[in-house]
Design an enzyme around this catalytic site. Sequence first.
Site, mmCIF file in Angstrom:
data_model
loop_
_atom_site.group_PDB
_atom_site.id
_atom_site.type_symbol
_atom_site.label_atom_id
_atom_site.label_comp_id
_atom_site.label_asym_id
_atom_site.label_seq_id
_atom_site.Cartn_x
_atom_site.Cartn_y
_atom_site.Cartn_z
ATOM 1 N N MET A 139 -8.333 -32.978 -27.101
ATOM 2 C CA MET A 139 -9.266 -33.258 -26.012
ATOM 3 C C MET A 139 -8.797 -32.671 -24.697
ATOM 4 O O MET A 139 -7.603 -32.486 -24.467
ATOM 5 C CB MET A 139 -9.527 -34.741 -25.897
ATOM 6 N N HIS A 140 -9.735 -32.379 -23.834
ATOM 7 C CA HIS A 140 -9.410 -31.773 -22.545
ATOM 8 C C HIS A 140 -10.555 -32.040 -21.574
ATOM 9 O O HIS A 140 -11.706 -32.201 -21.980
ATOM 10 C CB HIS A 140 -9.184 -30.268 -22.711
ATOM 11 N N TRP A 141 -10.187 -32.099 -20.301
ATOM 12 C CA TRP A 141 -11.189 -32.301 -19.258
ATOM 13 C C TRP A 141 -11.493 -30.961 -18.611
ATOM 14 O O TRP A 141 -10.586 -30.153 -18.399
ATOM 15 C CB TRP A 141 -10.684 -33.265 -18.183
#
Length: 186
Positions: A139-141
């Site tokens: 996951m990453h923003w």
Amino acid sequence: MVPPRKPRTTPSEIKASPVRLWAPWRSAYVASTRAPKDSGCIFCFDRLTARQKRQRLILHTNQHALVMLNRYPYTSAHLMVAPRRHVASPELLERDERAVIDELIIHCIKELRAAMRPSGFNVGANLGRSAGAGVADHMHWHVVPRWDGDSNYMTTISSVRVLSQSLEQCFDSLAPRFKAIDITLS
Ligand SMILES: [Zn+2]
């Protein structure tokens, strides 16, 4: 019969933009996500030299998280903040990881404001392929700077060379702002 109205150019459309935006490489990205994956996760790596970091567009790393320039950006200087651990969803993160990621997102917003004077941002995460995640397992923003009328300035540029230069130039201009980030965990 009323004749069809001519489209009018609004003042925001004709205003000179300080930053040019290109998006055609999104199509290469969409195509690449359909190809079999033979490379590892872009967010997972051990030690890298400064040169390797530049090649991989990694602006900052620390024990818990990293900041990377998106190779297939929606706008210029589209940044991503990811945990160092290969986890797919935020509830799997430890408290310290969440705190560091939060600080890095704020740092990205602050430094992009200073460097590129955007008038807005899109900040958020796509969790899972159905939600649009390109790298769903890690996951990453996204921190995407926006400018008034930026979508009207999309220009078609097909040269890969131009694309890679623009990314490297963007990386070099932002790199000094991500060298030393002071994050104190409570
Ligand atoms: Zn990973």
